[in-house]
Design an enzyme around this catalytic site. Structure first.
Site, PDB file in Angstrom:
ATOM      1  N   GLU A 144      65.052  22.374 -30.689  1.00  0.00           N
ATOM      2  CA  GLU A 144      63.016  22.348 -30.050  1.00  0.00           C
ATOM      3  C   GLU A 144      62.092  22.230 -31.519  1.00  0.00           C
ATOM      4  O   GLU A 144      61.740  23.204 -32.005  1.00  0.00           O
ATOM      5  CB  GLU A 144      63.291  23.844 -29.317  1.00  0.00           C
ATOM      6  CG  GLU A 144      64.430  24.103 -27.699  1.00  0.00           C
ATOM      7  CD  GLU A 144      63.825  25.035 -27.266  1.00  0.00           C
ATOM      8  OE1 GLU A 144      63.576  26.662 -28.465  1.00  0.00           O
ATOM      9  OE2 GLU A 144      64.310  25.365 -26.133  1.00  0.00           O
ATOM     10  N   GLU A 315      69.044  23.411 -21.908  1.00  0.00           N
ATOM     11  CA  GLU A 315      69.925  24.991 -21.815  1.00  0.00           C
ATOM     12  C   GLU A 315      68.775  25.834 -20.299  1.00  0.00           C
ATOM     13  O   GLU A 315      67.568  25.741 -19.673  1.00  0.00           O
ATOM     14  CB  GLU A 315      68.945  25.193 -22.547  1.00  0.00           C
ATOM     15  CG  GLU A 315      69.177  25.605 -24.058  1.00  0.00           C
ATOM     16  CD  GLU A 315      68.196  26.062 -25.528  1.00  0.00           C
ATOM     17  OE1 GLU A 315      67.559  26.862 -24.499  1.00  0.00           O
ATOM     18  OE2 GLU A 315      68.620  24.981 -26.583  1.00  0.00           O
TER      19      GLU A 315
HETATM   20  C1  GAL Z   1      65.676  28.273 -26.470  1.00  0.00           C
HETATM   21  C2  GAL Z   1      65.841  27.733 -27.819  1.00  0.00           C
HETATM   22  C3  GAL Z   1      67.129  28.092 -27.688  1.00  0.00           C
HETATM   23  C4  GAL Z   1      67.662  30.039 -27.334  1.00  0.00           C
HETATM   24  C5  GAL Z   1      67.204  30.016 -26.311  1.00  0.00           C
HETATM   25  C6  GAL Z   1      66.629  31.603 -25.198  1.00  0.00           C
HETATM   26  O1  GAL Z   1      63.782  28.187 -26.978  1.00  0.00           O
HETATM   27  O2  GAL Z   1      66.737  26.602 -27.768  1.00  0.00           O
HETATM   28  O3  GAL Z   1      68.388  28.338 -29.381  1.00  0.00           O
HETATM   29  O4  GAL Z   1      66.767  30.459 -28.133  1.00  0.00           O
HETATM   30  O5  GAL Z   1      65.378  29.770 -25.409  1.00  0.00           O
HETATM   31  O6  GAL Z   1      65.596  31.724 -24.202  1.00  0.00           O
END
Ligand code: GAL
Length: 635
Positions: A144, A315
């Site tokens: 990110e 994610e």
């Molecule tokens: C994203 C990140 C993850 C985790 C997640 C939580 O921004 O890549 O490592 O922090 O959010 O929602």
């Protein structure tokens, strides 16, 4: 293409005795991909030069031999504490000139050469060790970029790199002074080494200076990423990717994407609804536990473009997150809906964040597919159900849309630098057009404003696009109808008002004579319905008025192939504009209820119901929080 599911996993968080069982349960849940490693530098290299990869070897072996394909992350988003002893000046510095300290993550400045070299070194070590490992099926570089406002840094390293960048871009200080108009307020420089970063000035700095710094800062991300790409390429044939974010615009994702094979992004629909989306209270209440019906789709379409057709969700929110102001749980069915929606937009993989909730650290309130003690959290059954749905669906092929919107990161930097009116925001404007197209049931492609416009689009929109060069005008002429405005082409790439009015409008006798910005509530009504808010332009010229304000002035001017909108349309006005455009181009519209969305693949019409309750639409009943794939009627 047969879409697959995956999950983010942190073997370093759990006893090794747990790994095999975790892997088995992932397989049982229908997952085939697992991402690991992206925050594990302190375990890979606990002290400088002391490498400990045996645990990672075993983790990869355990996961891979269970049947999972591994995405291996380079750990460069979380340099270990000792790195700061080696490179005390590697931290990013905020606009108040304070270093952003160790103790969370992303504590580095993109311009720091010493840290960049460390990243190349660890990528080299990992590439040599795992580049040919049969279980490593993709590499994620860093994590990110830009998260936690980390693209921009006012460090000494950034200052020196900015001066070099300026010298290269402008060649001579005279050229820079001319380009920026530095005669204004006697800001002229005698040499590049006099130029500072544009923070801590008495009042606003020269917008040309700020835009140059924003461009430079974006370039730094691409350069930083490319260093690891160049290290890994010769060592592996597996695709290289990065996980981008929602509504993060500080760097040009298209530029970073050019060096990678796949674009992935991190989708947190409920977090986004409360954290980073403008909508009225009724809308936010209606979709509190589902997320906004267009926000995910927009990013799916954007990253499909950034990835040149290849993209994933890296994610996917599986339950309540920890970071939004309020964190409600998804309604039953939503985790599956988000996953299938991504697939309908062409995702190759949807991967959940994370496998098991962490019982320690900053994200201990962030849910996973499992609870911290290992029982199934609600997301797990939905992942399993999704895997079954995907198996039943078989191949899914994306289709080209009839409509495209141009998206341009530099336009956001420009309008942030000089918004002129408090409510003017580039993303908001583009997203309002996108939403209108989706309310009309259209599938949308998003295109880079710096690329080509493929033949065959019925309609292309470029709202708020700051600058239009000759090449883009040429590209746009391939579309049946182009809609520009408001503010399209209003500045040059050096942040000046163009000499000859609006370059994008040379084919239309229409000029923008005056611009007003308006506070909330002070809208300008349009005859027949709708209004512009925030931003209103006074248009003149002999091009026909397609829509007029109630005072008789032109609101939209245009001829057969080119229209210009003189303001920031509200939803009703956008609806009317899309309706008129459809009539002109012969496109069929499918008016949708607020919570129901439609997406076409090559084979299916996919109906996605963000409402909590069932909805009936054109002969189909779709349950609340559910998705219906129905075979497309031949056009
Ligand atoms: C994203 C990140 C993850 C985790 C997640 C939580 O921004 O890549 O490592 O922090 O959010 O929602």
């Amino acid at each position: 293409m047969k879409p697959e599911l995956g999950v983010c996993y942190y073997p370093e968080h759990w006893p090794e005795t747990q790994w095999a069982e975790d892997a088995e349960r992932m397989i049982a849940a229908g997952l085939t991909w697992v991402r690991i490693g992206e925050f594990a530098w302190s375990r890979m290299e606990p002290t400088p030069g002391v490498l400990q990869f045996d645990w990672l070897d075993r983790a990869i072996e355990t996961l891979g031999s269970a049947g999972l394909k591994v995405v291996l992350g380079t750990p460069t988003a979380t340099p270990p504490r000792w790195m700061l002893d080696k490179h005390p000046d590697m931290l990013a510095v905020d606009a108040q000139e304070q270093p952003r300290k160790f103790g969370s993550r992303r504590h580095y400045c993109f311009s720091h050469q010493g840290y960049t070299d460390e990243c190349a070194r660890i990528a080299q070590i990992m590439g040599e060790r795992y580049g040919q490992n049969p279980h490593i099926a993709a590499w994620q570089i860093d994590n990110e970029y830009g998260c936690h406002d980390t693209t921009i840094s006012y460090s000494q390293a950034a200052l020196q790199a900015f001066r070099r960048w300026l010298a290269k871009r402008y060649g001579s200080i005279q050229a820079l002074n001319d380009a920026w108009g530095n005669v204004f307020w006697a800001m002229e420089y005698n040499g590049f080494d006099q130029i500072d970063l544009p923070n801590q000035t008495v009042t606003e700095p020269n917008p040309a200076h700020v835009l140059a710094f924003r461009r430079f800062s974006s370039d730094r991300v691409a350069v930083f990423n490319k260093v690891q790409v160049d290290v890994l390429r010769p060592l592996t044939d597996a695709p290289l990717l990065h996980n981008y974010m929602g509504r993060v615009l500080e760097f040009d994702h298209f530029e970073v994407g050019k060096d990678l094979d796949i674009a992935t992004w991190d989708s947190y629909p409920i977090g986004f609804l409360s954290d980073r989306l403008e909508a009225d209270d009724a809308h936010k209440a209606m979709f509190l536990q589902q997320g906004d019906p267009d926000m995910q789709a927009f990013h799916h379409d954007l990253y499909r473009s950034v990835g040149r057709g290849r993209w994933w969700v890296m994610e996917q929110q599986p339950g309540p997150v920890n970071w939004a102001p309020y964190n409600p749980a998804p309604l039953p069915g939503m985790v599956r809906l988000w996953s299938l929606e991504a697939v309908a937009h062409g995702a190759e993989v949807v991967s959940y964040f994370r496998w098991r909730q962490a019982p320690f650290g900053q994200e201990q309130m962030h849910s996973g597919l499992l609870t911290p003690w290992g029982s199934a959290a609600p997301g797990l059954a939905e992942a399993r159900q999704t895997a079954d749905d995907l198996a039943a669906l078989g191949d899914i092929e994306p289709a080209r849309a009839q409509v495209a919107i141009l998206f341009d990161y530099a336009s956001d930097w420009a309008w942030n630098t000089q918004p002129q009116g408090a409510g003017f925001d580039y993303f908001r404007l583009v997203f309002s057009a996108y939403r209108a197209l989706r309310r009309a049931g259209l599938s949308v492609d998003i295109l880079s404003a710096n690329g080509t416009v493929p033949e065959g689009y019925a309609l292309v929109l470029a709202p708020g696009l700051a600058s239009i060069g000759d090449a883009l005008q040429q590209e746009l002429s391939k579309a049946k109808l182009v809609i520009l405005g408001p503010r399209t082409g209003a500045i040059t790439s050096e942040f000046r008002i163009p000499d000859q009015g609006r370059p994008g409008l040379s084919a239309l006798d229409c000029s923008v004579d005056l611009i007003e910005t308006l506070p909330p509530g002070a809208n300008r009504a349009v005859q027949g319905g709708g209004a512009v808010a925030v931003w209103a332009e006074h248009l003149s010229g002999s091009a026909p008025d397609v829509l007029s304000f109630t005072n008789g002035a032109a609101a939209l001017k245009g001829t057969d192939g080119l229209w210009y909108v003189g303001g920031f349309p509200d939803d009703t006005l956008w609806n009317r504009i899309i309706d008129l455009a459809a009539r002109q181009t012969g496109m069929k519209l499918f008016p949708m209820p607020e919570g129901l969305r439609r997406r076409e693949t090559a084979t299916h019409e996919v109906l996605i119901n963000y409402y909590a309750s069932p909805v009936t639409w054109e002969g189909a009943e779709i349950n609340g929080c559910d998705v219906l794939f129905r075979k497309r009627n031949p056009d």
